[in-house]
Write a protein that holds these residues in place. Structure first.
Motif, PDB file in Angstrom:
ATOM      1  N   ASN A 162      -5.209   0.110   8.875  1.00 53.74           N
ATOM      2  CA  ASN A 162      -5.183   1.684   8.969  1.00 53.74           C
ATOM      3  C   ASN A 162      -5.242   2.369   7.756  1.00 53.74           C
ATOM      4  N   ALA A 163      -5.961   1.419   6.793  1.00 54.05           N
ATOM      5  CA  ALA A 163      -5.870   2.151   5.438  1.00 54.05           C
ATOM      6  C   ALA A 163      -7.081   0.925   4.698  1.00 54.05           C
ATOM      7  N   PRO A 164      -7.802   1.327   3.747  1.00 52.68           N
ATOM      8  CA  PRO A 164      -8.511   0.383   2.715  1.00 52.68           C
ATOM      9  C   PRO A 164      -7.726  -0.875   2.613  1.00 52.68           C
ATOM     10  N   TYR A 165      -8.465  -1.972   2.351  1.00 55.67           N
ATOM     11  CA  TYR A 165      -7.929  -3.202   1.668  1.00 55.67           C
ATOM     12  C   TYR A 165      -8.936  -3.439   0.607  1.00 55.67           C
ATOM     13  N   PHE A 188     -12.634  -2.860   1.415  1.00 54.19           N
ATOM     14  CA  PHE A 188     -13.014  -2.817   2.825  1.00 54.19           C
ATOM     15  C   PHE A 188     -12.502  -1.639   3.510  1.00 54.19           C
ATOM     16  N   LYS A 189     -13.176  -0.670   4.202  1.00 56.93           N
ATOM     17  CA  LYS A 189     -12.891   0.427   4.692  1.00 56.93           C
ATOM     18  C   LYS A 189     -11.755   0.260   5.691  1.00 56.93           C
ATOM     19  N   ARG A 190     -11.233   1.438   5.876  1.00 56.44           N
ATOM     20  CA  ARG A 190     -10.196   1.440   7.043  1.00 56.44           C
ATOM     21  C   ARG A 190     -10.833   0.932   8.571  1.00 56.44           C
ATOM     22  N   VAL A 193       5.465  -5.766   7.819  1.00 51.45           N
ATOM     23  CA  VAL A 193       4.492  -6.077   6.712  1.00 51.45           C
ATOM     24  C   VAL A 193       3.150  -5.065   6.826  1.00 51.45           C
ATOM     25  N   GLY A 194       2.844  -4.822   7.912  1.00 53.45           N
ATOM     26  CA  GLY A 194       1.713  -3.712   8.422  1.00 53.45           C
ATOM     27  C   GLY A 194       2.140  -2.363   7.624  1.00 53.45           C
ATOM     28  N   SER A 195       3.189  -1.968   8.049  1.00 59.97           N
ATOM     29  CA  SER A 195       3.639  -0.518   7.630  1.00 59.97           C
ATOM     30  C   SER A 195       4.542  -0.244   6.312  1.00 59.97           C
ATOM     31  N   GLY A 201      -3.968  -1.523   2.135  1.00 55.72           N
ATOM     32  CA  GLY A 201      -3.404  -2.833   2.405  1.00 55.72           C
ATOM     33  C   GLY A 201      -2.543  -2.901   3.549  1.00 55.72           C
ATOM     34  N   THR A 202      -2.397  -1.598   4.177  1.00 59.65           N
ATOM     35  CA  THR A 202      -1.475  -1.387   5.497  1.00 59.65           C
ATOM     36  C   THR A 202      -2.193  -1.735   6.823  1.00 59.65           C
TER      37      THR A 202
END
Length: 229
Positions: A31-34, A163-165, A192-194, A214-215
């Motif tokens: 849900n965000a860029p990595y 890497f885009k959202r 972890v995700g949030s 990274g989320t």
């Protein structure tokens, strides 16, 4: 009387049960860029050469022109098969870190949670990777991100793969079922995700409070899989 009690205590058998491991595949969507930052083999070799020759470290030497394209390529985590991945250690460290806010001892979590590899990094065969199953960039490749970093009083511009959202991955988690339930693992991954994240600029970054990168979210079908199991 004391001797009899001691003998009885010594005669008690010690029972250690076999580990009860289970595996769950967790599908996630960014849900965000990595943003990645692989420590390149070239940099390792340069550091090793300096140690072998005993070359003194100095900040006064003239720096060679920076090749941003090369730095970008060397910062990627890519398998021998060509797909991009996220280090399994990033997820495992994040799961252990999330235990801090869940009230579970991190020392026990280290012995109870593992992330299974889909492959290994072509630059460093010791780095296990979870495969990125969807690169949401238009050409299927990460884009170059140039950002400013600061180490003490030194300001630098670095090139990193972004890497885009909307990127996706399937993370295969193996855990000790005597310590955690499948629901516990899913809830840890939600944290972890949030709250923790993976990669550069994540909320749990050691260098800062992160960039919000990274989320990720968990797919609904992962929860359905856990209920069926």
């Amino acid at each position: 009387m004391t001797i009899a009690k001691e003998r009885t205590k010594q005669a008690e058998p010690l029972t250690i049960t076999a580990p009860n491991f289970q595996t769950l595949e967790v599908a996630i969507t960014g849900n965000a860029p990595y943003v990645q930052h692989a420590f390149s083999q070239k940099m390792k070799e340069a550091i090793g050469k300096g140690m072998e020759t005993g070359t003194p470290s100095t900040n006064k030497r003239k720096k060679a022109p920076k090749n941003f394209e090369q730095e970008f390529e060397l910062a990627k985590h890519q398998s021998d098969e060509g797909w991009y991945g996220i280090p399994c250690a990033a997820f495992r460290n994040a799961l252990v870190s999330a235990c801090r806010v869940a009230g579970f001892p991190m020392t026990r979590a280290k012995l109870s949670i593992f992330v299974l590899a889909d492959g290994y990094d072509k630059q460093d065969a010791g780095i296990a990777l979870s495969k990125i199953t969807k690169v949401n960039n238009a050409d299927g490749e990460p884009e170059m991100l140039k950002s400013i970093t600061r180490i003490k009083d030194t300001i630098n511009v670095v090139a990193r793969p972004l890497f885009k959202r909307g990127w996706e991955a399937n993370v295969r988690i193996r855990w000790d079922a005597d310590q955690f339930t499948a629901t516990d693992i899913l809830n840890l991954m939600l944290r972890v995700g949030s709250q923790v994240g993976v990669g550069e600029g994540r909320p749990d970054s050691k260098q800062s409070t992160g960039m919000g990168w990274g989320t990720f979210d968990l797919h609904q079908d992962t929860f359905e899989q856990e209920r069926v199991a």
